[in-house]
Scaffold this active site. Structure first.
Site, PDB file in Angstrom:
ATOM      1  N   CYS A 117       0.810  -1.225   0.000  1.00 54.14           N
ATOM      2  CA  CYS A 117       0.000   0.000   0.000  1.00 54.14           C
ATOM      3  C   CYS A 117       0.841   1.273   0.000  1.00 54.14           C
ATOM      4  O   CYS A 117       0.319   2.365  -0.245  1.00 54.14           O
ATOM      5  CB  CYS A 117      -0.957  -0.014   1.183  1.00 54.14           C
ATOM      6  SG  CYS A 117      -2.161  -1.340   1.049  1.00 54.14           S
ATOM      7  N   HIS A 257      -3.354   7.243   2.157  1.00 55.59           N
ATOM      8  CA  HIS A 257      -3.710   5.917   1.647  1.00 55.59           C
ATOM      9  C   HIS A 257      -5.079   5.546   2.204  1.00 55.59           C
ATOM     10  O   HIS A 257      -5.378   5.825   3.361  1.00 55.59           O
ATOM     11  CB  HIS A 257      -2.658   4.896   2.074  1.00 55.59           C
ATOM     12  CG  HIS A 257      -3.083   3.488   1.808  1.00 55.59           C
ATOM     13  ND1 HIS A 257      -3.489   3.069   0.559  1.00 55.59           N
ATOM     14  CD2 HIS A 257      -3.195   2.407   2.626  1.00 55.59           C
ATOM     15  CE1 HIS A 257      -3.824   1.792   0.619  1.00 55.59           C
ATOM     16  NE2 HIS A 257      -3.661   1.375   1.864  1.00 55.59           N
ATOM     17  N   ASN A 287      -9.977  -0.157  -0.895  1.00 53.59           N
ATOM     18  CA  ASN A 287      -8.524  -0.091  -0.852  1.00 53.59           C
ATOM     19  C   ASN A 287      -7.968  -0.660  -2.164  1.00 53.59           C
ATOM     20  O   ASN A 287      -8.001  -1.871  -2.381  1.00 53.59           O
ATOM     21  CB  ASN A 287      -8.014  -0.891   0.351  1.00 53.59           C
ATOM     22  CG  ASN A 287      -6.500  -0.818   0.505  1.00 53.59           C
ATOM     23  OD1 ASN A 287      -5.799  -0.332  -0.382  1.00 53.59           O
ATOM     24  ND2 ASN A 287      -5.990  -1.316   1.622  1.00 53.59           N
TER      25      ASN A 287
HETATM   26  O1  UT7 Z   1      -3.809  -1.171   3.459  1.00 56.72           O
HETATM   27  C1  UT7 Z   1      -2.738  -1.771   4.100  1.00 56.72           C
HETATM   28  C2  UT7 Z   1      -2.902  -1.926   5.532  1.00 56.72           C
HETATM   29  N1  UT7 Z   1      -4.143  -2.490   5.907  1.00 56.72           N
HETATM   30  C3  UT7 Z   1      -4.892  -1.860   6.797  1.00 56.72           C
HETATM   31  O2  UT7 Z   1      -4.559  -0.770   7.183  1.00 56.72           O
HETATM   32  C4  UT7 Z   1      -6.111  -2.556   7.331  1.00 56.72           C
HETATM   33  C5  UT7 Z   1      -6.060  -2.520   8.826  1.00 56.72           C
HETATM   34  N2  UT7 Z   1      -7.136  -3.226   9.491  1.00 56.72           N
HETATM   35  C6  UT7 Z   1      -8.432  -2.831   9.435  1.00 56.72           C
HETATM   36  O3  UT7 Z   1      -8.776  -1.910   8.718  1.00 56.72           O
HETATM   37  C7  UT7 Z   1      -9.406  -3.485  10.355  1.00 56.72           C
HETATM   38  O4  UT7 Z   1      -8.709  -4.294  11.270  1.00 56.72           O
HETATM   39  C8  UT7 Z   1     -10.476  -4.363   9.637  1.00 56.72           C
HETATM   40  C9  UT7 Z   1     -11.427  -3.475   8.872  1.00 56.72           C
HETATM   41  C10 UT7 Z   1      -9.800  -5.348   8.692  1.00 56.72           C
HETATM   42  C11 UT7 Z   1     -11.276  -5.120  10.661  1.00 56.72           C
HETATM   43  O5  UT7 Z   1     -11.879  -4.202  11.569  1.00 56.72           O
HETATM   44  P1  UT7 Z   1     -11.710  -4.422  13.145  1.00 56.72           P
HETATM   45  O6  UT7 Z   1     -12.465  -3.350  13.798  1.00 56.72           O
HETATM   46  O7  UT7 Z   1     -10.242  -4.514  13.433  1.00 56.72           O
HETATM   47  O8  UT7 Z   1     -12.449  -5.781  13.356  1.00 56.72           O
HETATM   48  P2  UT7 Z   1     -11.877  -7.129  13.989  1.00 56.72           P
HETATM   49  O9  UT7 Z   1     -10.990  -7.819  13.029  1.00 56.72           O
HETATM   50  O10 UT7 Z   1     -11.352  -6.828  15.349  1.00 56.72           O
HETATM   51  O11 UT7 Z   1     -13.222  -7.938  14.125  1.00 56.72           O
HETATM   52  C12 UT7 Z   1     -14.291  -7.494  14.979  1.00 56.72           C
HETATM   53  C13 UT7 Z   1     -15.450  -8.443  14.794  1.00 56.72           C
HETATM   54  C14 UT7 Z   1     -15.050  -9.905  14.841  1.00 56.72           C
HETATM   55  O12 UT7 Z   1     -16.080 -10.619  15.476  1.00 56.72           O
HETATM   56  P3  UT7 Z   1     -15.962 -11.054  17.025  1.00 56.72           P
HETATM   57  O13 UT7 Z   1     -14.734 -11.894  17.111  1.00 56.72           O
HETATM   58  O14 UT7 Z   1     -15.855  -9.769  17.795  1.00 56.72           O
HETATM   59  O15 UT7 Z   1     -17.220 -11.777  17.259  1.00 56.72           O
HETATM   60  C15 UT7 Z   1     -14.979 -10.297  13.415  1.00 56.72           C
HETATM   61  O16 UT7 Z   1     -15.197 -11.672  13.198  1.00 56.72           O
HETATM   62  O17 UT7 Z   1     -16.031  -8.240  13.502  1.00 56.72           O
HETATM   63  C16 UT7 Z   1     -16.095  -9.489  12.822  1.00 56.72           C
HETATM   64  N3  UT7 Z   1     -15.945  -9.234  11.392  1.00 56.72           N
HETATM   65  C17 UT7 Z   1     -16.974  -8.944  10.596  1.00 56.72           C
HETATM   66  N4  UT7 Z   1     -18.292  -8.801  10.832  1.00 56.72           N
HETATM   67  C18 UT7 Z   1     -19.086  -8.483   9.786  1.00 56.72           C
HETATM   68  C19 UT7 Z   1     -14.807  -9.241  10.644  1.00 56.72           C
HETATM   69  N5  UT7 Z   1     -15.088  -8.962   9.369  1.00 56.72           N
HETATM   70  C20 UT7 Z   1     -16.432  -8.760   9.309  1.00 56.72           C
HETATM   71  C21 UT7 Z   1     -17.315  -8.442   8.273  1.00 56.72           C
HETATM   72  N6  UT7 Z   1     -18.614  -8.311   8.558  1.00 56.72           N
HETATM   73  N7  UT7 Z   1     -16.877  -8.253   7.004  1.00 56.72           N
END
Ligand code: UT7
Length: 330
Positions: A117, A257, A287
């Site tokens: 990225c 980004h 992204n």
């Molecule tokens: O571009 C290069 C670098 N990349 C980035 O900068 C991306 C960085 N990471 C992120 O943007 C975020 O971590 C994500 C958007 C990928 C995920 O968001 P988050 O707030 O960190 O969510 P999480 O992974 O902590 O998951 C929270 C909950 C989980 O459920 P439980 O375990 O709390 O029950 C996930 O299973 O959300 C769940 N979850 C979803 N729910 C509905 C994960 N993906 C989804 C989804 N829809 N698509």
């Protein structure tokens, strides 16, 4: 003498595929919902290149063609083509060579740059130094990624994030004080396993096993990447401001980004920047990896004024991150 030469962006071009993949359509593919995606990421839709015969090289060539039209320039006048991508058409030859052939830039020397990225920022840094060396006059710097080619559309934690697209700029020697002013680039390979496509390279060559284990798809540990991205992008943006004695009022635009709206908001807050000065199009494209920053420049180009102070800032796999400070020259 050569150190007195400054580089400027003299044209911006882009390519976006027509197909729009909405959150609603993703709801049919994986267990997710529009509300979760919007509030956790800021994404509403993204573009997908559906034609199986077209890939990152094609999109880079289209962006290059638009740049050439804008500058009323022939492809043979280009000295260098750098394509930043993590979804090259092939492991080799370079996607930059594929794009070169498509546009007929027969005098250019061409190579790819892999920094995920941060790819566009890194490529802009390399291109800028090629101009300031005095050896090259016209350098095309393009970010192009067909992320749909490495996204697992059964993995809800990643498939909602990414889109396809390309955009880029032409770098030329500046004729006044406007142009690329400063840059700060960082890398940290210690956390490389948290954001990776582990199959298909020399470490894990393609095999039935790598396919069965889904190693040709993006793997991301969202939370640690999120934490480091938020710190990294904010820290480096503030660092380049301090280094150039810029306050939040002095900066006209943050060009971040587009990985997650929450990361962008946190960066703008740390920079003391009014939200109206932040370029955001993650809602439309998701992204697009190396294409996000030049796609912002493209979308905002008619609102930018000569002399505007821009801070470009990115974080990505590697980890790689950095910021560039420039004065808009068009
Ligand atoms: O571009 C290069 C670098 N990349 C980035 O900068 C991306 C960085 N990471 C992120 O943007 C975020 O971590 C994500 C958007 C990928 C995920 O968001 P988050 O707030 O960190 O969510 P999480 O992974 O902590 O998951 C929270 C909950 C989980 O459920 P439980 O375990 O709390 O029950 C996930 O299973 O959300 C769940 N979850 C979803 N729910 C509905 C994960 N993906 C989804 C989804 N829809 N698509």
């Amino acid at each position: 003498m050569s150190s007195e030469i400054k580089a400027k962006i003299s044209a911006v071009g882009h390519y976006l595929p027509d197909y729009v993949l909405t959150n609603q359509e993703l709801e049919k593919l994986v267990e997710t919902n529009d509300e979760w995606i919007r509030t956790r990421t800021g994404i509403i839709e993204r573009r997908i290149l559906k034609d199986p015969d077209k890939a990152s090289g094609f999109m880079a060539a289209e962006a290059a063609r638009e740049i050439l039209r804008q500058r009323n320039m022939d492809a043979s006048e280009i000295d260098v083509i750098i394509v930043a991508t993590v979804t090259p058409d092939y492991m080799f030859p370079a996607t930059a060579c594929i794009a070169q052939s498509m546009i007929g830039a027969s005098n250019a020397f061409c190579f790819d740059l892999s920094a995920a990225c941060s790819g566009f920022l890194y490529a802009l840094e390399v291109g800028t130094n090629m101009i300031t060396s005095g050896q090259y006059k016209r350098v095309l710097v393009i970010g192009s990624d067909k992320m749909s080619s490495i996204v697992d559309y059964t993995d809800r934690s990643t498939c909602i994030l990414f889109g396809d697209g390309a955009a880029g700029v032409l770098l030329e020697p500046a004729d006044d004080e406007n142009g690329i002013v400063d840059s700060i680039m960082y890398s940290d390979g210690d956390m490389s396993s948290t954001l990776i496509q582990s199959g298909g390279g020399s470490r894990n060559p393609a095999s039935h096993d790598t396919v069965d284990k889904k190693m040709h798809y993006i793997y991301q540990e969202g939370r640690p990447v999120f934490k480091r991205a938020t710190e990294g992008m904010a820290d480096v943006s503030v660092e380049i401001m301090k280094k150039n004695q810029l306050s939040g009022d002095d900066v006209d635009w943050l060009v971040p980004h587009q990985a997650n709206l929450r990361i962008i908001d946190a960066t703008a807050r740390r920079m003391n920047l009014d939200p109206s000065k932040v370029m955001i199009n993650i809602d439309k494209y998701g992204n697009t990896t190396a294409a996000t920053i030049p796609l912002c420049l493209y979308d905002w180009k008619d609102r930018l004024k000569k002399g505007d102070k821009l801070v470009l800032s990115a974080f990505g796999g590697g980890y790689t991150w950095g910021a560039i400070y420039l004065k808009w020259a068009m």
